[in-house]
Design an enzyme around this catalytic site. Structure first.
Site, PDB file in Angstrom:
ATOM      1  CD  GLU A 288      50.493  39.840  41.167  1.00  0.00           C
ATOM      2  OE1 GLU A 288      50.001  40.896  41.601  1.00  0.00           O
ATOM      3  OE2 GLU A 288      49.813  38.955  40.635  1.00  0.00           O
ATOM      4  CE  LYS A 423      44.838  36.292  35.217  1.00  0.00           C
ATOM      5  NZ  LYS A 423      44.594  37.679  35.578  1.00  0.00           N
TER       6      LYS A 423
HETATM    7  O1  G6P Z   1      40.779  41.224  42.014  1.00  0.00           O
HETATM    8  P1  G6P Z   1      40.949  40.533  40.723  1.00  0.00           P
HETATM    9  O2  G6P Z   1      40.803  41.454  39.547  1.00  0.00           O
HETATM   10  O3  G6P Z   1      40.022  39.344  40.617  1.00  0.00           O
HETATM   11  O4  G6P Z   1      42.419  39.977  40.631  1.00  0.00           O
HETATM   12  C1  G6P Z   1      42.921  39.020  41.492  1.00  0.00           C
HETATM   13  C2  G6P Z   1      44.404  38.810  41.276  1.00  0.00           C
HETATM   14  O5  G6P Z   1      44.627  38.153  40.052  1.00  0.00           O
HETATM   15  C3  G6P Z   1      45.321  38.770  38.987  1.00  0.00           C
HETATM   16  O6  G6P Z   1      45.600  37.848  37.998  1.00  0.00           O
HETATM   17  C4  G6P Z   1      46.564  39.529  39.429  1.00  0.00           C
HETATM   18  O7  G6P Z   1      47.764  38.911  39.099  1.00  0.00           O
HETATM   19  C5  G6P Z   1      46.587  39.880  40.900  1.00  0.00           C
HETATM   20  O8  G6P Z   1      47.346  41.053  41.056  1.00  0.00           O
HETATM   21  C6  G6P Z   1      45.205  40.080  41.426  1.00  0.00           C
HETATM   22  O9  G6P Z   1      45.269  40.464  42.779  1.00  0.00           O
END
Ligand code: G6P
EC number: 5.3.1.9
Length: 446
Positions: A288, A423
């Site tokens: 990432e 998404k």
């Molecule tokens: O902690 P959150 O906001 O639920 O995110 C959880 C994960 O999903 C996202 O889509 C990102 O790509 C990640 O970098 C992150 O760690």
């Protein structure tokens, strides 16, 4: 002092020391950007001084919260995905008995299970079925508080816990870790009155294992989070100079020299099955951080010697665009000697009396030499043992090196714009309110 160590001598047949040193100015400026916040994404540098700035009060609060979950629960489900999952999973797997899952639960040491890291219907059905007769608790973790996968798992498990315990008791067994103000999870936690911990704005998900995100599940599993932080703090102090005595600088500079020499894939190699999920954590950190602007080393991982019998052929003789970073662990926790056998029908008496780990170390050394001979440069990262302190060192080492490496590459190591594409499509396909236009457009395509 026993400590993490980086050795790059086995890359020098591919890139010379001079070629590596050509990156010195670039690497020094990259380190300066990390230390002084002068580069892109500098509002996400909260992890840099995190180990030395973590207060006793915060650690006390995490330990006390963990103790209360350990007292009240035989199972704790940590719900989260990506950076809100992989760090805790990696450390717990590295420190746990390999067969802990199959042993009966011990009083005061709950099993830590994970959810929200996938959208598997069978996974969630089977988890809920398993939890039917368990005294379980939930740690729900989401920095944004809006991620779909953990939100689905939490909705299901919250409802189950409330059904099994009643609303009031359930509330006492749920801890939420999220943004201080924003996001659906923060609103929900405030409404329900859950115990919460905050993920600071300036620490990105993949850099958050040394915050409550990783520390609470690790403490619930019974491991020493102070030693983990102490190890990371040692590494924080060891990674500030712009020269090869700084292991993070050395690793970052070397892997960029290899990338420039056409080595586009890095394989993180372990010789200890407990490190499998450390490889998964590392893949998110580097993938990432660096995979953007059509650039970036592809991070892969193998577990040896298991994978020598599956991926070994490719690594030895496939396209020569790879390099390896081997994590070598000095000492095993336990002793197991290979017995002698009078009949010797398996022909193994030549290693009778040796430690299993001695054989493993010869597999490791033999493989490294064979791969170097086969045109696969090797970086060697050694830690003295799989203990909290050295895992803390290893985590911080890779984090610091990742920031430096991303700046050498010329990208912003702290954003992840590309993750939004799937998404958007998923929301459009599911007809999420607010995505009406996207829904129309995507339906016309399929
Ligand atoms: O902690 P959150 O906001 O639920 O995110 C959880 C994960 O999903 C996202 O889509 C990102 O790509 C990640 O970098 C992150 O760690």
């Amino acid at each position: 002092m026993k400590t993490l160590h980086v050795d790059i001598k086995d890359v020098l047949g591919t890139v010379s020391q001079d070629e590596i040193n050509k990156l010195d100015a670039n690497a020094a400026s990259a380190l300066d950007k990390v230390l002084n916040g002068t580069g892109a994404g500098s509002d996400f540098l909260g992890w840099v001084n995190l180990p030395t700035e973590t207060t006793d009060a915060l650690l006390d609060d995490i330990v006390a919260t963990a103790e209360s979950l350990r007292r009240d629960c035989d199972t704790v489900v940590a719900i989260g995905i990506g950076g809100s999952y992989l760090g805790a999973k990696a450390v717990i797997e590295a420190l746990s008995d390999s067969f802990a899952a199959y042993r009966p639960a011990e009083q005061g040491t709950p099993k830590v299970l994970f959810a929200g890291q996938n959208i598997g219907e069978d996974y969630l059905y089977e988890l809920q079925d398993y939890l039917k007769d368990k005294r379980f608790g939930i740690i729900v973790i989401s920095k944004s508080g809006t991620t779909t996968e953990p939100a689905i798992a939490f909705r299901l498990l919250k409802e189950q816990l409330e059904r099994q315990l009643g609303l009031e008791e359930a509330r006492k067994r749920i801890v939420a870790i999220t943004d201080a103000q924003r996001g659906a999870l923060r609103r929900l936690a405030t409404e329900e009155g859950y115990k919460t911990f905050v993920i600071a704005d300036n620490v990105g998900g993949r850099y958050s294992v040394l915050t409550p995100v990783g520390l609470l599940p690790i403490a619930v599993a019974g491991f020493d989070i102070r030693a983990l932080i102490d190890g990371a703090a040692e590494m924080e102090k060891m990674t500030n100079s712009a020269d090869a005595s700084n292991p993070a600088y050395l690793y970052a500079e070397t892997r960029n020299a290899l990338y420039q020499a056409g080595k586009k894939t890095e394989i993180l190699v372990n010789y200890n099955p407990k490190l499998h999920f450390f490889g998964e954590w590392w893949k998110q950190l580097y993938g990432e951080s660096e995979g953007k602007d059509n650039l970036g080393i592809f991070p892969a991982a193998v577990d040896n010697s298991t994978d020598l019998h599956s991926m070994g052929q490719w690594i030895q003789e496939g396209e020569r665009t790879i390099f390896e970073t081997v994590i070598s662990v000095g000492e095993s926790k336990h002793e197991k000697l290979i017995p002698s056998d009078e009949a010797n029908l398996d022909g193994l008496n030549y290693i009778a009396g040796k430690h299993v780990d001695e054989v493993n170390k010869m597999a490791e050394l033999g493989t490294r030499l064979a791969h170097v001979d086969g045109g696969v440069p090797n970086i060697l990262v050694t830690i003295p043992a799989l203990e909290e302190k050295y895992l803390g060192q290893l985590i911080y080492f890779f984090e610091k090196a990742c920031g430096i490496s991303g700046y050498i590459l010329g990208i912003n190591p702290f954003n992840q714009p590309g993750v939004e594409a799937y998404k958007r499509n998923m929301f459009a396909l599911l007809e999420k309110p607010g995505y009406e236009k996207e829904t129309e457009a995507i339906k016309a395509r399929i």
